[in-house]
Design an enzyme around this catalytic site. Structure first.
Site, PDB file in Angstrom:
ATOM      1  N   TYR A   1      -1.904   5.421  -4.443  1.00  0.00           N
ATOM      2  CA  TYR A   1      -2.970   6.408  -4.253  1.00  0.00           C
ATOM      3  C   TYR A   1      -2.480   7.705  -4.871  1.00  0.00           C
ATOM      4  O   TYR A   1      -1.368   8.166  -4.564  1.00  0.00           O
ATOM      5  CB  TYR A   1      -3.248   6.635  -2.761  1.00  0.00           C
ATOM      6  CG  TYR A   1      -4.186   5.626  -2.132  1.00  0.00           C
ATOM      7  CD1 TYR A   1      -5.392   5.280  -2.737  1.00  0.00           C
ATOM      8  CD2 TYR A   1      -3.878   5.040  -0.909  1.00  0.00           C
ATOM      9  CE1 TYR A   1      -6.258   4.363  -2.156  1.00  0.00           C
ATOM     10  CE2 TYR A   1      -4.740   4.129  -0.313  1.00  0.00           C
ATOM     11  CZ  TYR A   1      -5.921   3.796  -0.941  1.00  0.00           C
ATOM     12  OH  TYR A   1      -6.773   2.890  -0.370  1.00  0.00           O
TER      13      TYR A   1
ATOM     14  N   THR B   1      -5.311   2.494  -7.167  1.00  0.00           N
ATOM     15  CA  THR B   1      -6.611   2.315  -6.505  1.00  0.00           C
ATOM     16  C   THR B   1      -7.459   3.564  -6.694  1.00  0.00           C
ATOM     17  O   THR B   1      -7.032   4.671  -6.359  1.00  0.00           O
ATOM     18  CB  THR B   1      -6.411   2.030  -5.009  1.00  0.00           C
ATOM     19  OG1 THR B   1      -5.669   0.824  -4.878  1.00  0.00           O
ATOM     20  CG2 THR B   1      -7.748   1.864  -4.292  1.00  0.00           C
TER      21      THR B   1
ATOM     22  N   LYS C   1      -7.407  -0.660  -9.690  1.00  0.00           N
ATOM     23  CA  LYS C   1      -8.069  -1.407  -8.605  1.00  0.00           C
ATOM     24  C   LYS C   1      -9.262  -0.623  -8.086  1.00  0.00           C
ATOM     25  O   LYS C   1      -9.149   0.573  -7.816  1.00  0.00           O
ATOM     26  CB  LYS C   1      -7.078  -1.645  -7.452  1.00  0.00           C
ATOM     27  CG  LYS C   1      -7.700  -2.320  -6.237  1.00  0.00           C
ATOM     28  CD  LYS C   1      -6.652  -2.679  -5.196  1.00  0.00           C
ATOM     29  CE  LYS C   1      -7.245  -3.394  -4.013  1.00  0.00           C
ATOM     30  NZ  LYS C   1      -7.919  -2.525  -3.053  1.00  0.00           N
TER      31      LYS C   1
ATOM     32  N   HIS D   1     -13.268  -2.702  -2.167  1.00  0.00           N
ATOM     33  CA  HIS D   1     -12.437  -2.255  -1.044  1.00  0.00           C
ATOM     34  C   HIS D   1     -12.860  -2.955   0.256  1.00  0.00           C
ATOM     35  O   HIS D   1     -12.886  -2.350   1.327  1.00  0.00           O
ATOM     36  CB  HIS D   1     -12.546  -0.733  -0.889  1.00  0.00           C
ATOM     37  CG  HIS D   1     -11.259  -0.065  -0.488  1.00  0.00           C
ATOM     38  ND1 HIS D   1     -10.391   0.504  -1.372  1.00  0.00           N
ATOM     39  CD2 HIS D   1     -10.696   0.141   0.732  1.00  0.00           C
ATOM     40  CE1 HIS D   1      -9.359   1.036  -0.734  1.00  0.00           C
ATOM     41  NE2 HIS D   1      -9.522   0.820   0.552  1.00  0.00           N
TER      42      HIS D   1
ATOM     43  N   SER E   1       0.824  -1.212   0.000  1.00  0.00           N
ATOM     44  CA  SER E   1       0.000   0.000   0.000  1.00  0.00           C
ATOM     45  C   SER E   1       0.856   1.260   0.000  1.00  0.00           C
ATOM     46  O   SER E   1       1.914   1.315   0.635  1.00  0.00           O
ATOM     47  CB  SER E   1      -0.895   0.010   1.246  1.00  0.00           C
ATOM     48  OG  SER E   1      -1.540   1.266   1.369  1.00  0.00           O
TER      49      SER E   1
HETATM   50  C1  FNR Z   1      -7.775  -2.054   2.829  1.00  0.00           C
HETATM   51  N1  FNR Z   1      -7.778  -1.966   1.438  1.00  0.00           N
HETATM   52  C2  FNR Z   1      -6.878  -1.118   0.814  1.00  0.00           C
HETATM   53  N2  FNR Z   1      -6.836  -1.052  -0.552  1.00  0.00           N
HETATM   54  C3  FNR Z   1      -5.939  -0.264  -1.178  1.00  0.00           C
HETATM   55  O1  FNR Z   1      -5.918  -0.237  -2.410  1.00  0.00           O
HETATM   56  N3  FNR Z   1      -5.042   0.475  -0.451  1.00  0.00           N
HETATM   57  C4  FNR Z   1      -5.018   0.460   0.907  1.00  0.00           C
HETATM   58  O2  FNR Z   1      -4.200   1.123   1.527  1.00  0.00           O
HETATM   59  C5  FNR Z   1      -5.974  -0.346   1.578  1.00  0.00           C
HETATM   60  N4  FNR Z   1      -6.014  -0.386   2.934  1.00  0.00           N
HETATM   61  C6  FNR Z   1      -6.877  -1.242   3.572  1.00  0.00           C
HETATM   62  C7  FNR Z   1      -6.853  -1.331   4.969  1.00  0.00           C
HETATM   63  C8  FNR Z   1      -7.681  -2.234   5.622  1.00  0.00           C
HETATM   64  C9  FNR Z   1      -7.622  -2.347   7.114  1.00  0.00           C
HETATM   65  C10 FNR Z   1      -8.545  -3.063   4.865  1.00  0.00           C
HETATM   66  C11 FNR Z   1      -9.426  -4.086   5.533  1.00  0.00           C
HETATM   67  C12 FNR Z   1      -8.590  -2.969   3.497  1.00  0.00           C
HETATM   68  C13 FNR Z   1      -8.657  -2.828   0.637  1.00  0.00           C
HETATM   69  C14 FNR Z   1      -7.981  -4.155   0.314  1.00  0.00           C
HETATM   70  O3  FNR Z   1      -6.922  -3.982  -0.599  1.00  0.00           O
HETATM   71  C15 FNR Z   1      -8.933  -5.183  -0.305  1.00  0.00           C
HETATM   72  O4  FNR Z   1      -9.584  -4.607  -1.425  1.00  0.00           O
HETATM   73  C16 FNR Z   1      -9.999  -5.709   0.662  1.00  0.00           C
HETATM   74  O5  FNR Z   1      -9.510  -5.778   1.977  1.00  0.00           O
HETATM   75  C17 FNR Z   1     -10.417  -7.096   0.202  1.00  0.00           C
HETATM   76  O6  FNR Z   1     -11.385  -7.624   1.015  1.00  0.00           O
HETATM   77  P1  FNR Z   1     -11.067  -8.681   2.202  1.00  0.00           P
HETATM   78  O7  FNR Z   1     -10.162  -9.775   1.690  1.00  0.00           O
HETATM   79  O8  FNR Z   1     -10.470  -7.907   3.313  1.00  0.00           O
HETATM   80  O9  FNR Z   1     -12.447  -9.181   2.555  1.00  0.00           O
END
Ligand code: FNR
Length: 364
Positions: free
Chosen positions: A144, A170, A236, A260, A111
C-alpha cells in the site's frame, strides 16, 4: 489433523465453522462485502453461470498443477491473497498462514497491513521450508502506498531484503468506508514508527480534500514504483481493460483483476467477467491473476479456462485460521489443490496451460 472438526470437506465447511468461532464484530469485518453465499454475489452468479465441458480420453500421464510465473516455480496456480490483520482470526496470524502455504508449496502475498512484521513472516517461511526439507517458496509482498514516498520506499527495501520475490501494488483501496477498530494486540506491525494516517472515511463523511483522496495513488506512482525495484511488479485491483493496458505499458509484469472481495465499490462486475476483455486489451503475454469469490477447484478451473494464469484466495484463509490455525490453512489449501486436480483430470487437462475456452460450454 486431529485438532480439526471431522466434517471439514469443503471451503464452505470452513466458513460455517469459522462463523461460530469468531466474535461477531470480527466475523462481520471479514465477511464485509460478501453476499449470501459467502462470496460477493456477482462472483457467485458469474461462477454458477459458467459451465464446464469435460474432454475425454486425453493423456493425463505425468499431470501436474505446477506453473511458472516470472520464472518462479509454483506448485499450484493458487496463491494466498493479501489479507490484513490475520491475528484477528488466530493468535499466530500470518505466521501460521505462511507456514501452511510453504508446507503446501504455494505462495502467500503478505499484506502491508500484516499483524506480524514482514521480516518475521519471511523468517517463518524459511524455517518452515528448512524443517520440511523442501525448496523455498517464492512469497510476495503486497504494497500500500504511504503518504510519504520515503516510507513506501522503506517498505519496498525491507521486502527485498527479507527475500520477497514480487511486489503486488494494490490500487483499489486507498479510499474506503468506515474501518474496523482493531482489538488490543492486533496492529499494522510493518508500519510501526510511521506517522499514523487516516485510513478510512466514515459513512457519509465528506471525502474530497481529505488525506484519503489527496494521497490516493496515481499513475505517476506506478511509474515511480517501477523505477524503484527490479522485482516483478503486479498491479492489484484493476477492473477496466484500459487500466490494465496502461499498467502493462508502464512496465507492470502482471495484473491482478480484483474488486477487493466486493469491499470497495458495490455494483462491480465479477472479476471473472473481466478476464476476457482485459486479455483482449493487453494481448496474449501479460500474466493475469484474478480473485473474488473463488471457493472450489471447479471455480479455479473456470477462472483458468477463461484465461487467468493464477488465482488468489482471500477470506477462506481467515476462516481456516479461525478453525485450525496452521493446520486449518494447510488443510484448506490441500482441499483446493485436490479439487483442482480432480477438475483438471475430468476436463482432460494434464497441465494448467491446457485449460482454455474449449472447456467452457456456451448454450447454443
Ligand atoms: C482483504 N483484501 C486485501 N487486499 C489487499 O491488497 N491488501 C489487504 O491488506 C487486504 N486486506 C483484506 C482484508 C480482508 C478481511 C479481506 C476479506 C480482504 C482483499 C483480498 O486480497 C482479495 O482481493 C479478496 O479477499 C478476494 O476475495 P475473496 O477470496 O475473499 O472472496
Amino acid at each position: 489433523m486431529s485438532a480439526l472438526p471431522e466434517d471439514l470437506h469443503t471451503l464452505g465447511d470452513y466458513e460455517r465453522h469459522a462463523a461460530t468461532r469468531l466474535p461477531s464484530a470480527i466475523w462481520g469485518h471479514i465477511q464485509e462485502g460478501s453476499g449470501f453465499h459467502g462470496a460477493p454475489d456477482n462472483d457467485r452468479l458469474a461462477l454458477d453461470r459458467i459451465k464446464l465441458l469435460p474432454r475425454r480420453l486425453t493423456d493425463l500421464r505425468g499431470g501436474s498443477t505446477a506453473i511458472e510465473l516470472f520464472g518462479q516455480h509454483h506448485a499450484t496456480p493458487i496463491l494466498l491473497a493479501p489479507v490484513a490483520y490475520q491475528r484477528l482470526a488466530h493468535p499466530e496470524g500470518e505466521l501460521a498462514s505462511v507456514r501452511a502455504a510453504t508446507a503446501m508449496g504455494l505462495s502467500m502475498v503478505l499484506s502491508t497491513l500484516s499483524s506480524v512484521t514482514l521480516e518475521e513472516v519471511a523468517q517463518a517461511a524459511q524455517d518452515a521450508a528448512r524443517q520440511l526439507a523442501q525448496p523455498e517458496v517464492p512469497h510476495w509482498f503486497q504494497l500500500y502506498a504511504q503518504p510519504d514516498r520515503d516510507h513506501t520506499l522503506a517498505l519496498i527495501r525491507r521486502a527485498e531484503e527479507a527475500g520477497y520475490r514480487a511486489i503486488a501494488f494494490t490500487v483499489d483501496a486507498a479510499v474506503k468506508r468506515a474501518g474496523f477498530p482493531l482489538p488490543p494486540g492486533v496492529e499494522a506491525a510493518n508500519l510501526r514508527g510511521f506517522p499514523t494516517q487516516q485510513q478510512v472515511t466514515n459513512h457519509g463523511a465528506i471525502l474530497f480534500g481529505t488525506p484519503l483522496t489527496e494521497n490516493a495513488p496515481r499513475w505517476e506512482d506506478v511509474a515511480w514504483l517501477r523505477k524503484q525495484t527490479s522485482l516483478p511488479l503486479l498491479i492489484k485491483g484493476l477492473a477496466a481493460p484500459e487500466d490494465a493496458r496502461m499498467a502493462a505499458q508502464m512496465g507492470a509484469d502482471a495484473v491482478v483483476i480484483s474488486h477487493h472481495g466486493g469491499r470497495v465499490l458495490p455494483g462491480m462486475p465479477s472479476a471473472l467477467e473481466l478476464i476476457a476483455p482485459i486479455r483482449k486489451a493487453v494481448g496474449p503475454d501479460l500474466p493475469l491473476l484474478v480473485d473474488g469469490g473463488l471457493r472450489s477447484g471447479t471455480d479455479i478451473a473456470k477462472a483458468l479456462a477463461l484465461g487467468a494464469q493464477a488465482v488468489l484466495i482471500g477470506r477462506p484463509q481467515m476462516h481456516a485460521l479461525a478453525v485450525g490455525g496452521f493446520t486449518g490453512v494447510a488443510h484448506m489449501l490441500h482441499i483446493l489443490r485436490a479439487e483442482l486436480e480432480l477438475a483438471m483430470a475430468q476436463l482432460g487437462c494434464a497441465s494448467v496451460s491446457q485449460l482454455g475456452p474449449q472447456h467452457l460450454f456456451r448454450a447454443p
